[in-house]
Design a protein around this motif. Sequence first.
Motif, mmCIF file in Angstrom:
data_model
loop_
_atom_site.group_PDB
_atom_site.id
_atom_site.type_symbol
_atom_site.label_atom_id
_atom_site.label_comp_id
_atom_site.label_asym_id
_atom_site.label_seq_id
_atom_site.Cartn_x
_atom_site.Cartn_y
_atom_site.Cartn_z
ATOM 1 N N ASP A 139 31.950 35.845 34.138
ATOM 2 C CA ASP A 139 32.008 37.136 33.455
ATOM 3 C C ASP A 139 33.240 37.916 33.917
ATOM 4 O O ASP A 139 33.931 37.551 34.865
ATOM 5 N N ASP A 140 33.506 39.003 33.236
ATOM 6 C CA ASP A 140 34.714 39.783 33.493
ATOM 7 C C ASP A 140 34.739 40.357 34.906
ATOM 8 O O ASP A 140 35.807 40.462 35.526
ATOM 9 N N ASP A 141 33.558 40.729 35.434
ATOM 10 C CA ASP A 141 33.510 41.314 36.777
ATOM 11 C C ASP A 141 33.936 40.301 37.830
ATOM 12 O O ASP A 141 34.684 40.628 38.762
ATOM 13 N N GLU A 142 33.468 39.052 37.707
ATOM 14 C CA GLU A 142 33.838 38.012 38.665
ATOM 15 C C GLU A 142 35.330 37.697 38.587
ATOM 16 O O GLU A 142 35.996 37.512 39.617
ATOM 17 N N ILE A 143 35.850 37.626 37.371
ATOM 18 C CA ILE A 143 37.271 37.336 37.193
ATOM 19 C C ILE A 143 38.124 38.459 37.783
ATOM 20 O O ILE A 143 39.131 38.217 38.456
ATOM 21 N N ALA A 144 37.706 39.708 37.556
ATOM 22 C CA ALA A 144 38.448 40.853 38.079
ATOM 23 C C ALA A 144 38.401 40.889 39.604
ATOM 24 O O ALA A 144 39.418 41.183 40.260
ATOM 25 N N ALA A 145 37.229 40.577 40.176
ATOM 26 C CA ALA A 145 37.097 40.567 41.638
ATOM 27 C C ALA A 145 37.961 39.478 42.252
ATOM 28 O O ALA A 145 38.600 39.681 43.290
ATOM 29 N N ASN A 146 37.994 38.306 41.609
ATOM 30 C CA ASN A 146 38.800 37.199 42.109
ATOM 31 C C ASN A 146 40.290 37.531 42.027
ATOM 32 O O ASN A 146 41.065 37.228 42.938
ATOM 33 N N LYS A 147 40.697 38.193 40.936
ATOM 34 C CA LYS A 147 42.087 38.596 40.785
ATOM 35 C C LYS A 147 42.491 39.590 41.864
ATOM 36 O O LYS A 147 43.593 39.520 42.422
ATOM 37 N N GLN A 148 41.576 40.506 42.183
ATOM 38 C CA GLN A 148 41.860 41.491 43.226
ATOM 39 C C GLN A 148 42.034 40.829 44.587
ATOM 40 O O GLN A 148 42.898 41.214 45.373
ATOM 41 N N LEU A 149 41.220 39.807 44.864
ATOM 42 C CA LEU A 149 41.350 39.082 46.122
ATOM 43 C C LEU A 149 42.708 38.394 46.218
ATOM 44 O O LEU A 149 43.376 38.438 47.251
ATOM 45 N N LYS A 150 43.116 37.732 45.140
ATOM 46 C CA LYS A 150 44.389 37.023 45.132
ATOM 47 C C LYS A 150 45.557 37.977 45.345
ATOM 48 O O LYS A 150 46.514 37.658 46.052
ATOM 49 N N GLU A 151 45.450 39.165 44.757
ATOM 50 C CA GLU A 151 46.534 40.133 44.871
ATOM 51 C C GLU A 151 46.532 40.854 46.219
ATOM 52 O O GLU A 151 47.528 41.515 46.566
ATOM 53 N N SER A 152 45.450 40.741 46.983
ATOM 54 C CA SER A 152 45.332 41.459 48.261
ATOM 55 C C SER A 152 45.909 40.678 49.430
ATOM 56 O O SER A 152 46.029 41.219 50.533
ATOM 57 N N ILE A 153 46.230 39.400 49.234
ATOM 58 C CA ILE A 153 46.773 38.585 50.323
ATOM 59 C C ILE A 153 48.211 39.012 50.603
ATOM 60 O O ILE A 153 48.989 39.180 49.670
ATOM 61 N N PRO A 154 48.570 39.175 51.891
ATOM 62 C CA PRO A 154 47.737 39.042 53.086
ATOM 63 C C PRO A 154 46.777 40.221 53.226
ATOM 64 O O PRO A 154 47.154 41.359 52.948
ATOM 65 N N PHE A 155 45.555 39.933 53.661
ATOM 66 C CA PHE A 155 44.561 40.981 53.800
ATOM 67 C C PHE A 155 44.948 41.927 54.937
ATOM 68 O O PHE A 155 45.388 41.491 56.000
ATOM 69 N N ALA A 156 44.802 43.208 54.693
ATOM 70 C CA ALA A 156 45.010 44.215 55.727
ATOM 71 C C ALA A 156 43.638 44.715 56.161
ATOM 72 O O ALA A 156 42.872 45.203 55.328
ATOM 73 N N VAL A 157 43.300 44.550 57.436
ATOM 74 C CA VAL A 157 41.928 44.775 57.874
ATOM 75 C C VAL A 157 41.851 45.808 58.997
ATOM 76 O O VAL A 157 42.807 46.021 59.738
ATOM 77 N N VAL A 158 40.683 46.417 59.080
ATOM 78 C CA VAL A 158 40.347 47.339 60.159
ATOM 79 C C VAL A 158 38.980 46.925 60.678
ATOM 80 O O VAL A 158 37.995 46.998 59.942
ATOM 81 N N GLY A 159 38.901 46.459 61.894
ATOM 82 C CA GLY A 159 37.620 46.062 62.474
ATOM 83 C C GLY A 159 36.977 47.226 63.205
ATOM 84 O O GLY A 159 37.651 48.011 63.873
ATOM 85 N N SER A 160 35.669 47.359 63.061
ATOM 86 C CA SER A 160 34.950 48.421 63.765
ATOM 87 C C SER A 160 33.492 48.026 63.937
ATOM 88 O O SER A 160 32.885 47.479 63.016
ATOM 89 N N LEU A 161 32.946 48.314 65.095
ATOM 90 C CA LEU A 161 31.531 48.068 65.359
ATOM 91 C C LEU A 161 30.723 49.363 65.298
ATOM 92 O O LEU A 161 29.518 49.350 65.501
ATOM 93 N N SER A 162 31.404 50.477 65.004
ATOM 94 C CA SER A 162 30.743 51.781 64.972
ATOM 95 C C SER A 162 30.261 52.099 63.560
ATOM 96 O O SER A 162 30.948 51.814 62.576
ATOM 97 N N SER A 163 29.090 52.701 63.469
ATOM 98 C CA SER A 163 28.537 53.130 62.188
ATOM 99 C C SER A 163 28.709 54.636 62.070
ATOM 100 O O SER A 163 28.249 55.397 62.927
ATOM 101 N N ILE A 164 29.399 55.085 60.998
ATOM 102 C CA ILE A 164 29.646 56.503 60.792
ATOM 103 C C ILE A 164 29.257 56.879 59.366
ATOM 104 O O ILE A 164 29.015 56.009 58.531
ATOM 105 N N SER A 165 29.220 58.179 59.081
ATOM 106 C CA SER A 165 28.897 58.665 57.738
ATOM 107 C C SER A 165 30.184 59.071 57.027
ATOM 108 O O SER A 165 31.024 59.763 57.612
ATOM 109 N N ASP A 166 30.316 58.619 55.759
ATOM 110 C CA ASP A 166 31.487 59.023 54.995
ATOM 111 C C ASP A 166 31.248 60.392 54.355
ATOM 112 O O ASP A 166 30.236 61.061 54.640
ATOM 113 N N ASP A 167 32.163 60.815 53.491
ATOM 114 C CA ASP A 167 32.072 62.148 52.891
ATOM 115 C C ASP A 167 30.831 62.317 52.018
ATOM 116 O O ASP A 167 30.367 63.435 51.791
#
Length: 227
Positions: A179-207
């Motif tokens: 479906d279109d959602d899977e294709i769009a998600a896969n395209k986003q992954l391909k375009e995101s390489i190299p992945f830029a990541v932030v690791g965290s073990l802390s749980s916080i509340s967003d806005d």
Amino acid sequence: MVVGRSGLGKSTLVNSLFLTDLYCDSIYPDSSERIPKTTEIQSSTVEIKEGGVRLRLTVVDTPGFGDLVNNSECWKPIIGHVDSQFEDYLNSESRVTRGILKDSRIHCCLYFIPPSGHGLKPLDIEFMRQLHQKVNIIPVIAKADTFTPEECAAFKRTVMRDIQENKIKIYDFPDLEGDDDEIAANKQLKESIPFAVVGSLSSISDDKGKRIRGRRYPWGIAEGVNY
């Protein structure tokens, strides 16, 4: 397999990715014990549950990689380990009487790139050139919250340019049919390489009051593994 210099947040990212303590709390030895003699190979195995299916995950860490003044051929223990796991699997598969095969081959390598802003270093290039014919390499920019969004996008372009100029083969997400959602998600992954990541073990509340794993700064929130 996770490979990269010390202090890039490899263990934090792995723990936050799988929501489990695959790595124990860090122990900080004195200065004489901190000097690495060579690249080591350390394996950790944990059973995780994903989508109702139990998975046995093995993460291979490589402490000592790139931490010496002279890092020539520091990748050799890693290459040797990868080759030995393939050889063990082939020998098990070639036996006349085979039981349940234990697959200890390395299927993927997360290679952590320091957030220098200046592209790949010679060690990064040479390591990936040595390994890219053996294992799926996924380049990862560590500690991406040290960049602004514009700096991060520019550094990604620089890294990809270096990878292409040196003819390094990295993992390429296959095209999906669905479906279109899977294709769009896969395209986003391909375009995101190299992945830029932030690791965290802390749980916080967003806005919006939603609990997330991330880091809180005076200027806002960096959501873990989603930068």
